[in-house]
Enzyme design. Structure first.
Site, PDB file in Angstrom:
ATOM      1  N   LYS A   1      85.861  -5.972  15.400  1.00  0.00           N
ATOM      2  CA  LYS A   1      84.459  -6.384  15.367  1.00  0.00           C
ATOM      3  C   LYS A   1      84.360  -7.787  14.780  1.00  0.00           C
ATOM      4  O   LYS A   1      84.953  -8.031  13.718  1.00  0.00           O
ATOM      5  CB  LYS A   1      83.663  -5.387  14.513  1.00  0.00           C
ATOM      6  CG  LYS A   1      82.179  -5.687  14.384  1.00  0.00           C
ATOM      7  CD  LYS A   1      81.489  -4.670  13.488  1.00  0.00           C
ATOM      8  CE  LYS A   1      79.999  -4.965  13.373  1.00  0.00           C
ATOM      9  NZ  LYS A   1      79.316  -4.034  12.455  1.00  0.00           N
TER      10      LYS A   1
ATOM     11  N   ARG B   1      70.933  -8.079  11.076  1.00  0.00           N
ATOM     12  CA  ARG B   1      70.317  -8.099   9.748  1.00  0.00           C
ATOM     13  C   ARG B   1      68.817  -7.858   9.824  1.00  0.00           C
ATOM     14  O   ARG B   1      68.227  -7.321   8.883  1.00  0.00           O
ATOM     15  CB  ARG B   1      70.663  -9.409   9.043  1.00  0.00           C
ATOM     16  CG  ARG B   1      72.151  -9.430   8.682  1.00  0.00           C
ATOM     17  CD  ARG B   1      72.679 -10.722   8.146  1.00  0.00           C
ATOM     18  NE  ARG B   1      74.124 -10.599   7.947  1.00  0.00           N
ATOM     19  CZ  ARG B   1      74.959 -11.617   7.901  1.00  0.00           C
ATOM     20  NH1 ARG B   1      74.493 -12.837   8.026  1.00  0.00           N
ATOM     21  NH2 ARG B   1      76.254 -11.406   7.733  1.00  0.00           N
TER      22      ARG B   1
ATOM     23  N   LYS C   1      87.497  -6.496  10.925  1.00  0.00           N
ATOM     24  CA  LYS C   1      86.091  -6.895  10.918  1.00  0.00           C
ATOM     25  C   LYS C   1      85.986  -8.277  10.276  1.00  0.00           C
ATOM     26  O   LYS C   1      86.352  -8.464   9.109  1.00  0.00           O
ATOM     27  CB  LYS C   1      85.238  -5.891  10.163  1.00  0.00           C
ATOM     28  CG  LYS C   1      83.750  -6.237  10.162  1.00  0.00           C
ATOM     29  CD  LYS C   1      82.931  -5.190   9.439  1.00  0.00           C
ATOM     30  CE  LYS C   1      81.455  -5.553   9.434  1.00  0.00           C
ATOM     31  NZ  LYS C   1      80.633  -4.561   8.715  1.00  0.00           N
TER      32      LYS C   1
END
Length: 323
Positions: A248, A206, A196
């Site tokens: 990711k 967010r 990640k």
């Protein structure tokens, strides 16, 4: 002289192209991320991600049932609490929004799909980081592991079949695996967000979780300059007991995904993150690209690079078409 070898013979018609396709996308390959927010009376649309909602508990169940009927392979759940504190205490509260939502989905869907929960503190802390802040103002790795263990027990107790470890703490997989096993949750799977990266492509997410982030996460998420490190992290997670590993973001890290897929024997997944989704939607809305072919091309890129399953916000829409 005319060419003897003519690769175009295999491209002449849609039927021929289908027959010789090297990779195929199935509805069951797609996993739908879902957001549930405490205190809502009705779902809230996200301004940066057209078509994606913050759900109430009731609308969450409706959306999950729709996705399962469409044929998606699984659901990944994120919770957004009303109140946050320094240690993210709502994350392991049995009455916290995420754990209640897991229970609601498991009661409604049983084993008809795979119910997964994001196991990270960033949605639950008042500073927005993925762990406990130590005395020197940095995320304390080992103190955070204790919180992850408590979260894992809460999510497993609520009915999660997989816990998604996304915090990028050293030793997180081994600690959570041992915690689950010692409590009797030996059948609860661990999905490790193994590679990640500290990416600019998380921006719209967010908004989705109402992030309170102060600063950045570069001291624990991976440097985008490093490819081999992604494989190193993945191999460590597998040694510690990860059942599934994930890369990711997605499209900017297809090289890492391919390297991981070629090197491991456990399932490998990828996450098509919020920024990837938002870019395609914005470009399509502006008339710059053809939306549906662009979505399908992006998803096939993950399959071509070696992903067995893909977390994508288009999962329900595309699964319905593929089914």
């Amino acid at each position: 002289m005319s060419p003897v070898i003519r690769p175009r013979r295999l491209r002449q018609t849609p039927a021929i192209r289908r027959l010789v396709a090297e990779h195929r996308l199935h509805a069951r390959d797609l996993i739908l991320p879902l957001f549930v927010r405490e205190g809502l009376d009705e779902p809230v649309a996200l301004s940066l991600m057209p078509g994606v909602l913050q759900h109430t508990l009731d609308s969450l169940v409706d959306a999950a049932e729709h996705a399962v009927e469409a044929g998606v392979g699984g659901l990944m759940l994120f919770g957004v609490p009303e109140r946050r504190d320094a240690t993210g205490s709502a994350a392991d509260d049995p009455e916290g929004i995420l754990n209640v939502a897991i229970g609601r989905l498991r009661a409604a869907l049983g084993d008809s799909t795979v119910i997964m929960a994001d196991l990270c503190l960033d949605e639950f802390t008042d500073h927005g980081h993925c762990g406990v802040i130590g005395a020197h103002g940095r995320v304390d790795n080992d103190a955070t592991l204790e919180r992850y263990g408590q979260m894992a027990l809460a999510q497993a107790s609520a009915g999660a079949q997989f816990v998604g470890l996304s915090g990028m703490m050293d030793g997180q997989v081994g600690h959570v695996r041992a915690t689950l096993d010692s409590a009797g949750f030996t059948d609860t799977g661990v999905l490790a967000y193994s590679a990640k990266y500290a990416s600019a492509f998380y921006g719209p997410f967010r908004e989705a979780v109402d992030s309170q982030l102060q600063g950045d996460r570069r001291s624990y998420q991976q440097d985008p300059a490093n490819g081999r490190e992604g494989l190193r992290e993945t191999l460590l997670d597998i040694e510690e007991g990860a059942d599934v590993v994930m890369v990711k973001p997605g499209l900017p890290y297809l090289d890492v995904l391919a390297r991981v897929s070629d090197s491991v024997s456990v399932p490998v997944w990828a996450y098509q993150v919020s920024g990837e989704y938002a870019m395609i939607e914005a470009a399509a809305a502006a008339g710059a690209i053809d939306r549906k072919p662009a979505i399908m091309e992006s998803l096939l890129a993950f399959k071509r690079a070696g992903a067995q399953a893909i977390l994508t916000y288009w999962a329900a829409e595309i699964a319905a078409e593929l089914s």
